[in-house]
Design an enzyme around this catalytic site. Sequence first.
Site, PDB file in Angstrom:
ATOM      1  N   HIS A  99       0.822  -1.205   0.000  1.00 45.37           N
ATOM      2  CA  HIS A  99       0.000   0.000   0.000  1.00 45.37           C
ATOM      3  C   HIS A  99       0.863   1.266   0.000  1.00 45.37           C
ATOM      4  O   HIS A  99       2.009   1.250   0.457  1.00 45.37           O
ATOM      5  CB  HIS A  99      -0.899   0.010   1.233  1.00 45.37           C
ATOM      6  CG  HIS A  99      -0.111  -0.014   2.504  1.00 45.37           C
ATOM      7  ND1 HIS A  99       0.467   1.122   3.040  1.00 45.37           N
ATOM      8  CD2 HIS A  99       0.245  -1.040   3.310  1.00 45.37           C
ATOM      9  CE1 HIS A  99       1.127   0.789   4.132  1.00 45.37           C
ATOM     10  NE2 HIS A  99       1.020  -0.513   4.326  1.00 45.37           N
ATOM     11  N   GLU A 204      -1.911  -7.487   7.288  1.00 46.45           N
ATOM     12  CA  GLU A 204      -0.624  -7.265   7.970  1.00 46.45           C
ATOM     13  C   GLU A 204      -0.621  -7.942   9.348  1.00 46.45           C
ATOM     14  O   GLU A 204      -1.673  -8.325   9.866  1.00 46.45           O
ATOM     15  CB  GLU A 204      -0.374  -5.751   8.092  1.00 46.45           C
ATOM     16  CG  GLU A 204       1.008  -5.349   8.610  1.00 46.45           C
ATOM     17  CD  GLU A 204       2.184  -5.904   7.815  1.00 46.45           C
ATOM     18  OE1 GLU A 204       2.282  -7.140   7.654  1.00 46.45           O
ATOM     19  OE2 GLU A 204       3.039  -5.097   7.389  1.00 46.45           O
TER      20      GLU A 204
END
Length: 335
Positions: A99, A204
């Site tokens: 990201h 994550e």
Amino acid sequence: MKLSYFTLSFFLTALASAKSGTSPDIFKKDKPPSKYDSKKGFFKQSDDSTDETTFDVITENFGLEDGVTWDQVIKYVNDKNKEHYDDGEAYKLFFLGRHGEGYHNIAPLEYSTTDWTCYWQIRDGNGNISWFDAELTDKGIGQAKNLSIAWQDQLAHNSAPLPQSYYVSPLRRTCQTFNYTWAPITNYSDVEKYAPTVKELARETYGIGTESERHTKSFIHSNWPQFVFEDVFTEADELWTKEQHESKQHRNYRANVLLNDIFSNDPNTVISVTTHHGFINSILKTANHRKFVVGTGQMIPVVIKASASKKFDTPTLTKPWVEYSSECATFNPSQ
Ligand SMILES: *[C@@H]1O[C@H](CO)[C@@H](O)[C@H](O)[C@H]1NC(C)=O
Ligand SMILES: *[C@@H]1O[C@H](CO)[C@@H](O)[C@H](O)[C@H]1NC(C)=O
Ligand SMILES: *[C@@H]1O[C@H](CO)[C@@H](O)[C@H](O)[C@H]1NC(C)=O
Ligand SMILES: *[C@@H]1O[C@H](CO)[C@@H](O)[C@H](O)[C@H]1NC(C)=O
């Protein structure tokens, strides 16, 4: 502009290679690969001498080694799949995207490590900026748009292969990054072809810090109605807790399970995963790739070979998860 941007011949190539995708049948019967490797030689990122700290995938032609073309990479993957199908091997080209910069990337810079770790990370924000399930900063949006432009250039002028399958972590920053990268290229309202599958496994390292907690499935759906959810995706975030932070060992295990899943269920050979720094490290580790820290808004291509199908035994996970320190409960920050 959408797809009209591209030539018909590019489109036909993409469709043809989608058909040739294949995984040995033995991977499908509850017997995923037990061994992964990555192929060296195509990308600078796999070369031990490449400096990961200064590498920019956009200005470095996505990392293609001098003299290597995308056609050669794709031909390698397709040829190997045909040659070694009976040996139970499968090859895929992955594009692992991180990201763009999120508020959780910049917020800790305003605090001492102790203040952040003990006090601020467990809060949603500081009244000015918010980092719970952090959104992209303007810079992060710019990074994702730049990666999109680089993809458009690679597709139109360098015969790069358009991914045939897309996966995205359910965190907000990766959903946004997917959108800003791919919406200008593919029409992902055409769900069958281009919509990403939201994969819990691709998130994550989670726990304690609010930046790693996700919103509900309904929230994600209301923001990105075209995204497809894997069958097992739950409404609420059932993994994140405020007491414990996932161990690296467990994250590596998740990366292994994600690869098992993709190699067992997805016949496509060119795969995009929009995910996170730590999770990319874990995929690379599982695939015996050198360590390569991917910066925000960057991406790493990697050819992964899967082999040795057998029943998957969950490894014994011995490493402790990090606990939120009880001393932090009464801690007051210095600022
Ligand atoms: C609020 O956050 C923005 C973005 O990080 C920062 O530039 C600004 O200085 C902050 N303002 C205050 C009052 O902390
Ligand atoms: C996007 O690319 C432009 C042109 O190369 C560059 O000037 C700009 O800094 C980049 N933006 C970000 C957020 O990286
Ligand atoms: C998706 O990207 C487009 C630009 O391509 C942008 O206008 C839109 O706001 C984005 N939507 C979300 C929910 O990220
Ligand atoms: C995108 O795909 C959807 C579903 O196939 C279709 O209804 C829509 O017209 C397409 N939009 C564009 C701009 O091509």
